[in-house]
Design an enzyme around this catalytic site. Structure first.
Site, PDB file in Angstrom:
ATOM      1  N   HIS A  28      -1.758   8.162  -0.232  1.00  0.00           N
ATOM      2  CA  HIS A  28      -1.149   6.852   0.400  1.00  0.00           C
ATOM      3  C   HIS A  28       0.206   6.877   0.278  1.00  0.00           C
ATOM      4  CE1 HIS A  28      -5.225   4.594  -0.258  1.00  0.00           C
ATOM      5  NE2 HIS A  28      -5.055   5.348  -1.285  1.00  0.00           N
ATOM      6  N   TYR A  29       0.941   6.110   1.274  1.00  0.00           N
ATOM      7  CA  TYR A  29       2.219   5.568   1.297  1.00  0.00           C
ATOM      8  C   TYR A  29       2.164   4.150   0.813  1.00  0.00           C
ATOM      9  CZ  TYR A  29       2.768   4.209   6.258  1.00  0.00           C
ATOM     10  OH  TYR A  29       2.924   3.620   7.442  1.00  0.00           O
ATOM     11  N   THR A  30       3.315   3.674   0.042  1.00  0.00           N
ATOM     12  CA  THR A  30       3.015   2.202  -0.378  1.00  0.00           C
ATOM     13  C   THR A  30       3.486   1.167   0.846  1.00  0.00           C
ATOM     14  OG1 THR A  30       5.445   2.289  -0.848  1.00  0.00           O
ATOM     15  CG2 THR A  30       3.798   2.721  -2.821  1.00  0.00           C
ATOM     16  N   GLU A  93      -0.525   6.712  -4.861  1.00  0.00           N
ATOM     17  CA  GLU A  93       0.331   5.906  -3.917  1.00  0.00           C
ATOM     18  C   GLU A  93       1.815   6.690  -4.016  1.00  0.00           C
ATOM     19  OE1 GLU A  93       0.033   3.359  -1.761  1.00  0.00           O
ATOM     20  OE2 GLU A  93      -1.699   2.282  -2.269  1.00  0.00           O
ATOM     21  N   HIS A 135      -4.934   8.335   3.671  1.00  0.00           N
ATOM     22  CA  HIS A 135      -5.688   7.123   3.796  1.00  0.00           C
ATOM     23  C   HIS A 135      -5.971   7.062   5.424  1.00  0.00           C
ATOM     24  CE1 HIS A 135      -5.498   2.645   2.863  1.00  0.00           C
ATOM     25  NE2 HIS A 135      -6.837   2.927   2.916  1.00  0.00           N
ATOM     26  N   ASP A 145      -0.904   5.997   6.941  1.00  0.00           N
ATOM     27  CA  ASP A 145      -0.508   6.826   5.847  1.00  0.00           C
ATOM     28  C   ASP A 145      -1.502   7.691   5.147  1.00  0.00           C
ATOM     29  OD1 ASP A 145      -2.254   4.371   5.155  1.00  0.00           O
ATOM     30  OD2 ASP A 145      -1.440   4.979   3.088  1.00  0.00           O
TER      31      ASP A 145
END
Length: 234
Positions: A28-30, A93, A135, A145
């Site tokens: 994921h990215y945040t 993340e 994700h 993401d």
């Protein structure tokens, strides 16, 4: 887990028991403005979300949930017949503001911290390269993401993800319906067809994302299925 891979522990209350063995890793990215803001949310009981690990842009690795527990990072999602992705996965993340707040390249220090962590998790749980996903792969209608700037090919060079094929022939499918069935067979939720195509492009052809089926992505999908059926996607 090798202790040197994790720099600090910040336990999150947001977890429960797994109901499936780990067979996936979800990246994921945040999508938030800072690492501190992301950590606060991931450790907030009120927010009700979490991940196993967070890697900031300087390469600092924080563990929030033990791998034996089910973190709450995937939301409503699907991959290869699995709908309880949280039970079947480890979630990582990566601090990045994301498309909403100024999406940018993932720094070298961050990827250098990700590679050994990912390798260790993958080996310990026997996760196949084809089940190291973003994700957006598992929730194409909701998520983008880690996005088109994420260096999947670098992971592939380390045998941590599948490389994007370079088909020698433009073999494809007879019609859009056949393409969607093949996309579902590969793993994607095709309930929202254009969203599934965009997710596929974001992962396998990040330089051009249209949501429309064309000869190039048909050839890519055809080759990916050939590789998987030949057992080359481990």
């Amino acid at each position: 887990m090798r202790d040197w891979l994790v720099h600090r522990q910040m336990p999150s209350p947001n977890f429960n028991a797994r109901e499936l063995p780990v067979s996936m890793i979800v990246l994921h990215y945040t999508g938030m403005l800072s690492a501190d803001e992301a950590l606060e949310r991931l450790c907030s009981e009120e927010a009700g979300v979490s991940a196993h690990y967070l890697i900031d842009e300087g390469g600092l690795v924080t563990q929030m949930v033990a791998e034996e527990n089910r973190a709450w990072h995937a939301g409503k999602s699907y991959w290869r017949g699995i709908t309880d992705i949280n039970s079947a996965s480890v979630g990582i993340e990566l601090v990045n503001p994301g498309h909403e707040f100024g999406y940018r390249d993932f720094p070298e220090a961050q990827i250098e911290a990700l590679l050994p962590l990912l390798s260790d998790i993958k080996k310990r749980h026997g996760v196949s390269r084809s089940n190291v996903v973003g994700h957006s792969d598992i929730a194409p209608a909701r998520k983008t993401d880690p996005g088109e700037l994420f260096p999947w090919e670098r992971l592939a060079r380390h045998k941590l993800a599948i490389p994007s094929p370079r088909p020698s022939l433009r073999l494809g499918f007879d019609n859009d319906g056949a393409f969607y069935l093949a996309l579902e067979r590969f793993g994607y939720d095709i309930t929202d067809g254009p969203a599934a195509v965009r997710a596929f492009e974001r992962r396998w052809r990040p330089e051009r994302i249209t949501g429309e089926i064309d000869g190039e992505i048909s050839a890519l999908l055809f080759e990916l299925l050939l590789q998987r059926d030949a057992g080359k996607a481990r």
